[in-house]
Design a protein around this motif. Structure first.
Motif, mmCIF file in Angstrom:
data_model
loop_
_atom_site.group_PDB
_atom_site.id
_atom_site.type_symbol
_atom_site.label_atom_id
_atom_site.label_comp_id
_atom_site.label_asym_id
_atom_site.label_seq_id
_atom_site.Cartn_x
_atom_site.Cartn_y
_atom_site.Cartn_z
ATOM 1 N N GLU A 293 0.970 -1.301 -0.039
ATOM 2 C CA GLU A 293 0.019 0.023 0.105
ATOM 3 C C GLU A 293 0.863 1.117 0.005
ATOM 4 O OE1 GLU A 293 -2.870 0.028 3.130
ATOM 5 O OE2 GLU A 293 -3.311 -2.077 2.752
ATOM 6 N N GLY A 294 0.303 2.170 -0.326
ATOM 7 C CA GLY A 294 0.940 3.774 -0.225
ATOM 8 C C GLY A 294 2.406 3.572 -1.063
ATOM 9 N N ASP A 295 3.275 4.383 -0.502
ATOM 10 C CA ASP A 295 4.701 4.738 -0.884
ATOM 11 C C ASP A 295 5.221 3.329 -1.329
ATOM 12 O OD1 ASP A 295 4.241 7.247 -0.802
ATOM 13 O OD2 ASP A 295 5.404 7.545 1.188
#
Length: 137
Positions: free
Chosen positions: A109-111
């Motif tokens: 997820e995300g970065d």
């Protein structure tokens, strides 16, 4: 055309056809049989993915599709014997590995996911560069 040239032309055509047959190493029937085998394997691989769920299923399907594309490209290269088709195999492998890696990144997820996809793209670009092909981007 003189009669002296005819045997030479026939010999040249015969040598060319023998050379072509040696380069491909397989008949059209053999190629078709191999294509059928690849498609049966791909179907079985895709069927095995049906029992999975979530991203594991998506990764499995991406791997099955990639394996089929690479196998078909390799078959075409073996059949034609051309340098162009051999180079195409390397390009298709790079693309297939990227598609699978990108799907695997979906678990993050995300970065972490963005970095994973960026690294996958960089590996693809490097592989395409090694294959002598510019990326399609």
């Amino acid at each position: 055309m003189s009669l002296r040239k005819t045997p030479l032309m026939l010999a040249g055509l015969l040598a060319l056809s023998v050379s072509y047959a040696q380069n491909t190493g397989m008949s059209r029937d053999q190629k078709q049989a191999e294509e059928d085998r690849i498609e049966q394997t791909a179907k079985a691989d895709k069927e095995a993915c049906k029992s999975m769920s979530g991203n594991a299923k998506d990764v499995c399907e991406a791997e099955a599709k990639a394996k089929e594309k690479v196998a078909k490209a390799e078959l075409d290269a073996r059949f034609s014997g051309s340098e162009r088709d051999r180079a195409k195999v390397a390009d298709i492998k790079a693309e297939a590995e990227y598609e699978v890696a990108k799907e695997r990144c979906e678990d993050q997820e995300g970065d972490a996911q963005r970095n994973c996809k960026q690294q996958a793209k960089e590996r693809e670009r490097a592989a395409r560069g090694e294959a002598g092909k510019a990326p399609k981007y």
